[in-house]
Design a protein around this motif. Structure first.
Motif, short mmCIF file in Angstrom:
data_model
loop_
_atom_site.label_atom_id
_atom_site.label_comp_id
_atom_site.label_asym_id
_atom_site.label_seq_id
_atom_site.Cartn_x
_atom_site.Cartn_y
_atom_site.Cartn_z
N HIS A 44 4.64 33.46 -8.22
CA HIS A 44 3.87 32.30 -7.78
C HIS A 44 2.40 32.43 -8.21
N VAL A 45 1.85 33.63 -8.04
CA VAL A 45 0.47 33.89 -8.44
C VAL A 45 0.30 33.74 -9.95
N MET A 46 1.27 34.23 -10.71
CA MET A 46 1.19 34.10 -12.17
C MET A 46 1.16 32.63 -12.59
N ARG A 47 1.96 31.80 -11.93
CA ARG A 47 1.99 30.38 -12.26
C ARG A 47 0.66 29.71 -11.88
N LEU A 48 0.10 30.06 -10.72
CA LEU A 48 -1.17 29.48 -10.31
C LEU A 48 -2.32 29.94 -11.20
N ARG A 49 -2.21 31.16 -11.71
CA ARG A 49 -3.25 31.66 -12.61
C ARG A 49 -3.33 30.81 -13.88
N GLU A 50 -2.19 30.26 -14.30
CA GLU A 50 -2.19 29.36 -15.46
C GLU A 50 -2.99 28.09 -15.18
N SER A 51 -3.12 27.74 -13.89
CA SER A 51 -3.91 26.57 -13.49
C SER A 51 -5.35 26.96 -13.19
N ARG A 52 -5.75 28.13 -13.67
CA ARG A 52 -7.12 28.64 -13.52
C ARG A 52 -7.50 28.96 -12.07
N ILE A 53 -6.52 29.35 -11.29
CA ILE A 53 -6.79 29.90 -9.96
C ILE A 53 -6.93 31.41 -10.11
N GLU A 64 -9.10 33.16 6.27
CA GLU A 64 -10.49 32.81 6.55
C GLU A 64 -11.14 32.42 5.24
N ARG A 65 -11.44 31.11 5.11
CA ARG A 65 -11.91 30.54 3.86
C ARG A 65 -10.88 30.83 2.77
N ASN A 66 -11.26 31.62 1.74
CA ASN A 66 -10.33 31.88 0.64
C ASN A 66 -9.68 33.27 0.75
N ARG A 67 -9.84 33.91 1.88
CA ARG A 67 -9.28 35.26 2.08
C ARG A 67 -7.99 35.16 2.88
N ILE A 68 -6.89 35.63 2.28
CA ILE A 68 -5.59 35.62 2.95
C ILE A 68 -5.23 37.05 3.31
N THR A 69 -5.00 37.28 4.60
CA THR A 69 -4.71 38.62 5.10
C THR A 69 -3.23 38.74 5.42
N ILE A 70 -2.61 39.77 4.84
CA ILE A 70 -1.20 40.06 5.09
C ILE A 70 -1.11 41.44 5.73
N ALA A 71 -0.67 41.48 6.99
CA ALA A 71 -0.60 42.74 7.73
C ALA A 71 0.80 42.93 8.28
N GLY A 72 1.10 44.18 8.68
CA GLY A 72 2.43 44.50 9.18
C GLY A 72 3.43 44.60 8.05
N GLY A 76 -9.38 23.37 -1.35
CA GLY A 76 -10.05 23.24 -2.65
C GLY A 76 -10.62 24.52 -3.24
N HIS A 77 -10.15 25.68 -2.78
CA HIS A 77 -10.65 26.94 -3.35
C HIS A 77 -9.99 27.20 -4.70
N SER A 78 -10.76 27.72 -5.64
CA SER A 78 -10.22 28.06 -6.96
C SER A 78 -10.05 29.57 -7.13
N ASP A 79 -10.29 30.31 -6.07
CA ASP A 79 -10.03 31.76 -6.11
C ASP A 79 -9.51 32.19 -4.74
N ILE A 80 -8.63 33.17 -4.75
CA ILE A 80 -8.01 33.68 -3.53
C ILE A 80 -8.16 35.19 -3.51
N ASP A 81 -8.51 35.71 -2.36
CA ASP A 81 -8.63 37.15 -2.15
C ASP A 81 -7.50 37.58 -1.23
N PHE A 82 -6.52 38.29 -1.79
CA PHE A 82 -5.42 38.83 -0.98
C PHE A 82 -5.85 40.15 -0.36
N ASP A 83 -5.72 40.25 0.94
CA ASP A 83 -6.08 41.47 1.66
C ASP A 83 -4.82 42.08 2.28
N PHE A 84 -4.31 43.14 1.64
CA PHE A 84 -3.13 43.86 2.14
C PHE A 84 -3.53 45.16 2.85
N ALA A 85 -4.80 45.31 3.21
CA ALA A 85 -5.28 46.58 3.76
C ALA A 85 -4.45 47.06 4.94
N LEU A 86 -4.05 46.15 5.81
CA LEU A 86 -3.30 46.52 7.02
C LEU A 86 -1.80 46.29 6.87
#
Length: 201
Positions: free
Chosen positions: A65-74, A10-18, A40-50
């Motif tokens: 993958h996240v470390m590489r994207l962080r180098e691109s200012r994500i 949802e927008r820039n929030r990625i939910t990973i459950a199960g 076109g989002h430049s920030d991502i919120d990972f939600d592992f709550a569930l």
């Protein structure tokens, strides 16, 4: 009992459950790609709550993958699993740190522990040091390791981790983790991912 993997955005929030396993990694990469490159989002919120289970074979490629994207200012934020055991696992393995170092410190590496949390290496010196530490821990888990079998494992780990430095063209180097699953039966798992340019494709 395993829980089905569920992935949402949802927008820039990625939910990973199960239960999050290696078979689910490409799906997560695809959603990250959509979020960053298409939406076109430049920030991502990972939600592992569930999230109910997570495995190094899935988490370490995601971390790389996240470390590489962080180098691109994500930028990345992280909501840890609600389940306490899994919450501790995210912190003790270093997964939380590599996904969001701003909010999560790298775990203390205990020489007496049989586990080796995820560690990053980008030079041959760092690779050699990590492999030596890993192999020492392996001998503490399997004290009567057959000499020829140990030599084969040592060669294989060196070859795989060396390939990351010599052939992957990974700007962040590689990650390496040792997990002990069953001490009584001497069951361990090694995970060595990188962020090579060809991996997402």
């Amino acid at each position: 009992m395993s829980k089905p993997f569920l992935l949402g955005r949802e927008r820039n929030r990625i939910t990973i459950a199960g239960d999050f396993g290696i078979q689910d990694v490409r799906k997560v990469f695809a959603v990250i790609h959509e979020t960053v490159e298409i939406r076109g989002h430049s920030d991502i919120d990972f939600d592992f709550a569930l999230c109910t289970a997570a495995f190094s074979s899935a988490m370490l490629p995601l971390c790389a993958h996240v470390m590489r994207l962080r180098e691109s200012r994500i930028d990345f934020q992280l909501t840890l699993p609600r389940e306490e055991r899994l919450n501790r696992l995210f912190r003790s393995t270093g997964w939380a740190h590599f996904l969001c170092p701003r909010d999560h410190d790298y775990p203390h590496r205990n020489n007496l522990s049989r586990q080796l949390p995820a560690a990053c290496y980008s030079t041959h010196e760092e690779q050699e040091s990590l492999l030596n530490e890993l192999l020492e821990k392996l001998l503490s888990v399997i004290p009567n390791f057959n000499r020829s079998a140990f030599a084969a494992v040592e060669w294989a780990l060196n070859e795989i981790s060396d390939n990351v430095l010599n052939h992957s063209d990974s700007s962040i180097g590689g990650l390496l983790q040792l997990s002990v699953f069953d001490l009584a039966r001497h069951r361990v798992e090694f995970t060595i991912p990188d962020a090579a340019r060809g991996a997402p494709a």
